[in-house]
Motif scaffolding. Structure first.
Motif, short mmCIF file in Angstrom:
data_model
loop_
_atom_site.label_atom_id
_atom_site.label_comp_id
_atom_site.label_asym_id
_atom_site.label_seq_id
_atom_site.Cartn_x
_atom_site.Cartn_y
_atom_site.Cartn_z
N TRP A 122 -12.82 4.80 -1.84
CA TRP A 122 -13.06 3.38 -2.03
C TRP A 122 -12.67 2.63 -0.77
N GLN A 157 -3.08 4.87 1.75
CA GLN A 157 -4.20 3.94 1.78
C GLN A 157 -4.21 3.31 3.17
N THR A 213 -8.22 -1.66 -5.03
CA THR A 213 -8.30 -1.65 -3.57
C THR A 213 -8.53 -3.05 -3.03
N ASN A 218 -8.96 3.60 0.23
CA ASN A 218 -8.15 4.14 -0.85
C ASN A 218 -8.85 5.36 -1.44
N VAL A 273 0.80 -1.23 0.00
CA VAL A 273 0.00 0.00 0.00
C VAL A 273 0.83 1.27 0.00
N LYS A 315 -12.14 0.24 -7.21
CA LYS A 315 -12.44 -0.82 -6.26
C LYS A 315 -11.65 -2.10 -6.55
#
Length: 624
Positions: free
Chosen positions: A574, A539, A606, A598, A516, A603
Motif C-alpha cells: 500500500w 513503513q 496508511t 506500508n 510509523v 489504505k
C-alpha cells in the motif's frame, strides 16, 4: 553556524544557547533563545576586557544608551550583564548575510538595491544619533541584509557622545581602515558626521565591490582616507551623487542622515530588495537556524554560564559550609570561555554563514539553489544547433537540453546530484574530478565524483546515434562543472521558499517513530537527494519537492488549513501519497510530495499516517 563546543555552557543569563555564530575582535557571538521564544544574538566580550574596571563602567553606560535605540533598521539591544564574569549583551537576532558576504556571493549590487541600502543606513543612523551615540565602526560586516532591508548592528559597544573617556587605550583607533573617517584615522575628536563618511564608503563598496580608498596595505589605505580623493570611477553616475558628498574630508560638508533621506525621496515598495543570490543566502541561513531549533533542547541544569560577580559575592558563604565544589565548577566554566579571539573582520553578529568558511560551490547546500537549465551556454554548443531548455522539469535537480535542428535530435541532460555515485564504467577525468563513462544503446553517461560528498555524482548524458556522443557528454559536463564552480544562475528565491531546505530536517525521528514505528535509517541525511529524503522503517516515509503548479488528481483533504490531494495506490504494498502546494511562482513552483509505503496495513491506515505526518511537519516549514 557551528555547534557549541563540548562542555560549553548552555545558558547565558536567561538565554538558552543553540549555536556559535561568529567571533571578532571584541568577542564571540552565540545564537540563543529567550524564555518567550524569541531568537537572540548573545555577544560575549573578549575576556581580556573583563579585568578592566573602566571598560565595565563604560560598557554599562553604553548598554543603557543603546537600549534607547529603536527603528526598523537596527537590531535592538534586549538585555546585558556588565557585571558577569565575562560581560555580555543580547540583541534581536537578525537572519541575513553581511554586506560583505552578499557581495562576495552576488557581486556588486544593482543601483536600485544600493539606493534601498542607503535609505536603510540613513534611517538607522538617524536613530543611533538621536540617543547620543556614534557608531564609530560602520563597516560591511556590521550591516546585515534581510528580506525586508538592511540592519545595522554592533552599536551596543559604541562610545556614548559625552565626556572624554576613551573606550580604548590612548592612541588606538576604533574603526576599520577604508571605512573610517579621516578624523578617526588621525585620532581626532569625531562627531556623527564620521558615520556619514563610513556610509559613503559602504555605498561605493556596495556598487563596485571595493572601497573607495583601498590600498595595497593598511597604512596605504589610511593614508588614502586622509589625503586622497575617493575612487568613484566605477560608481554609476546616479550613485555618485549619493556617495560623493558623504566622502568630503571636511565633516561640516557632509550631509546628515535626514538630508540624505530627503535627497533619496520615497522608496518604491518591494518584496525583494536584493539580487536573487542574496535572498538565497537569507533562505539558506533561515533553514540552518530551523535545523538547530529542531534539535532536542538539552537540560539547562547540565551547564550554565558563570554568574555575575554580584551573584558570586552572595554565594561566598557556601565555601565555608563545604560547598567549594560549586565554586570550582564556576571557575572551570570561566576557563572554557577564556579563549583568545582573532583580530579579523568577520561579522560581529550574523546568522548562519558568519563564522564558517564560504559554502563550497559543489556542496549540496549550494547545488540545491542552482538552476540546472542555465548551466550550458548556447555559444559553447552552437555547432550542434540551438538548445531548447525553456521549460523547467518537474525534477529540480536536472534539466534536459533538446536540439532538433542540426544534430539528429540530440538530447543532452545535466543532473547536478546523482544520489549514488557508481564506479562501474570506463574511468575518465573531467575538470580534475574522477569520472566514469558508461554507454547503453544510443545514450552515453559521464558522471564526475563530487569532491565535497564522494557518494554524490554530477552527471551529463547525451542521447544520439552519432559516434561522438560520449565526447558531447564530456563537453557538457566540463562546461557544467566550470559554471558550477563560478557564478551559476540560481533559482529565483522568495521568502519562505523550500528550495534551500534539506528536507531531511523537516521531520524529527521521534515524531516519525510515534506514527510509523521504529526508524532504521535516514537516507540522504546529508542532503544527497537535494530536494528529497527517505526514512526507512517497517513503513517507509518519503518526502520530496517538485516544480509543479498543477496538483495531481485524487481525493481532496484538509491538513489544518492546507489543501492537499491524497492518492492511495493498491499493489503488493500500500502506498499513500499526499501533495500540496507550498508556493506557486512564475519561474518555479514548489509542490511537496509525502508518501508512506506500508506492506501490512490497509489504505485507510496508511493514508491516516501520511496525514498525521503532514500535519506535524507543515507548521515547521518556512512560511511563503
Amino acid at each position: 553556524m557551528k555547534p557549541l563546543n563540548p562542555g560549553e555552557p548552555l545558558l547565558i543569563g536567561r538565554y538558552r544557547l543553540l549555536a556559535a555564530l561568529g567571533e571578532g575582535g571584541m568577542g564571540r557571538v552565540l545564537l540563543g533563545v529567550s524564555p518567550d521564544g524569541r531568537l537572540v544574538a548573545v555577544k560575549q566580550v573578549h575576556p581580556g576586557f573583563a579585568h578592566d574596571e573602566g571598560f565595565r563602567s563604560r560598557f554599562r553606560r553604553e548598554v543603557e544608551t543603546s537600549r534607547m535605540v529603536s527603528g526598523a533598521y537596527t537590531a535592538a539591544v534586549m538585555d546585558a550583564d556588565p557585571d558577569a564574569a565575562t560581560p555580555w549583551l543580547a540583541s534581536v537576532f537578525v537572519s541575513g548575510p553581511s554586506l560583505r558576504q552578499a557581495i562576495d556571493a552576488a557581486g556588486p549590487l544593482p543601483p536600485h538595491s544600493v539606493r534601498y541600502l542607503a535609505a536603510g543606513l540613513a534611517s538607522a543612523l538617524t536613530e543611533i544619533h538621536r540617543v547620543g551615540l556614534i557608531h564609530r565602526d560602520l563597516k560591511p560586516s556590521n550591516v546585515l541584509l534581510t528580506d525586508d532591508g538592511p540592519r545595522v548592528i554592533d552599536f551596543g559597544i559604541a562610545r556614548a557622545v559625552e565626556g572624554d573617556t576613551e573606550l580604548t587605550h590612548t592612541g588606538s583607533i576604533i574603526g576599520s581602515p577604508g571605512f573610517m573617517s579621516p578624523e578617526q584615522a588621525e585620532s581626532r575628536p569625531i562627531t556623527p558626521a564620521s558615520d556619514m563618511f563610513s556610509l559613503g564608503a559602504l555605498l561605493v563598496m556596495a556598487s563596485t565591490g571595493q572601497g573607495p580608498f583601498t590600498g595595497a596595505s593598511t597604512p596605504q589605505t589610511l593614508y588614502n582616507v586622509v589625503h586622497t580623493h575617493p575612487d568613484l570611477r566605477m560608481v554609476p553616475p546616479e550613485l555618485r551623487r549619493l556617495a560623493g558628498p558623504c566622502l568630503a574630508k571636511n565633516p561640516a560638508k557632509r550631509p546628515t542622515p535626514a538630508q540624505l533621506l530627503d535627497f533619496l525621496g520615497p522608496a518604491a515598495p518591494t518584496s525583494a530588495p536584493w539580487p536573487h543570490p542574496v535572498h538565497a543566502q537569507i533562505a539558506q541561513q533561515k533553514a540552518e537556524v530551523n535545523a538547530f531549533l529542531a534539535r532536542p533542547a538539552p537540560s539547562p541544569a547540565l551547564s550554565q554560564a558563570p554568574a555575575s560577580r554580584a551573584g558570586r559575592k552572595r554565594r561566598t558563604a557556601w565555601v565555608a559550609t563545604g560547598c567549594a565544589a560549586a565554586i570550582l565548577a564556576v571557575s572551570a566554566g570561566v576557563a572554557l570561555l577564556s579563549n583568545q579571539f582573532s583580530d579579523g573582520d568577520p561579522p560581529a553578529q550574523t546568522s548562519a554563514a558568519a563564522a564558517p568558511p564560504p559554502v563550497d560551490p559543489l556542496s549540496p547546500d549550494r547545488l540545491r539553489l542552482v538552476d540546472p537549465c542555465t548551466l550550458l551556454d548556447e555559444q559553447s554548443f552552437s555547432r550542434y544547433g540551438t538548445f531548447d531548455n525553456g521549460a523547467l522539469p518537474a525534477n529540480l535537480d536536472n534539466c534536459a537540453y533538446l536540439n532538433f535542428s542540426d544534430y539528429s535530435g540530440l538530447i543532452g541532460g545535466i543532473t547536478v546530484a546523482v544520489q549514488m555515485f557508481s564506479e562501474k564504467g570506463e574511468l575518465d577525468n573531467v575538470q580534475g574530478l574522477d569520472a566514469v563513462r558508461s554507454e547503453k544503446g544510443d545514450s552515453c553517461h559521464i558522471t564526475a565524483r563530487n569532491p565535497v560528498d564522494p557518494s554524490l555524482g554530477i552527471q551529463a548524458v547525451a542521447i544520439n546515434k552519432a559516434p561522438d556522443r560520449c565526447q558531447i557528454a564530456k563537453e557538457m559536463l566540463d562546461v557544467a562543472i566550470r559554471t558550477l564552480r563560478g557564478t551559476p544562475k540560481l533559482y529565483p528565491m522568495t521568502p519562505g521558499s523550500l528550495l534551500p531546505v534539506n528536507l531531511c530536517t523537516v521531520a524529527n525521528k521521534e515524531m516519525l517513530q510515534s506514527i510509523v514505528g521504529p526508524i532504521s535509517t535516514i537516507d540522504d541525511e546529508d542532503g544527497r537527494g537535494l530536494h528529497s529524503c527517505q526514512w526507512s522503517a517497517t513503513q517507509d516515509v518519503n518526502i520530496g519537492l517538485s516544480n509543479s503548479s498543477s496538483l495531481i488528481k485524487g481525493k481532496e483533504v484538509d491538513l489544518n488549513g492546507v489543501k492537499a490531494v491524497e492518492t492511495p495506490e493498491d499493489g503488493q504494498t500500500w502506498a499513500c501519497e499526499l501533495a500540496w502546494h507550498h508556493r506557486i511562482g512564475q519561474r518555479t513552483s514548489e509542490m511537496v510530495h509525502l508518501q508512506v509505503l506500508n506492506s501490512h496495513e490497509n489504505k485507510e491506515s496508511t493514508c491516516s499516517k501520511a496525514e498525521a505526518i503532514a500535519k506535524a511537519i507543515i507548521p515547521g516549514l518556512p512560511k511563503p
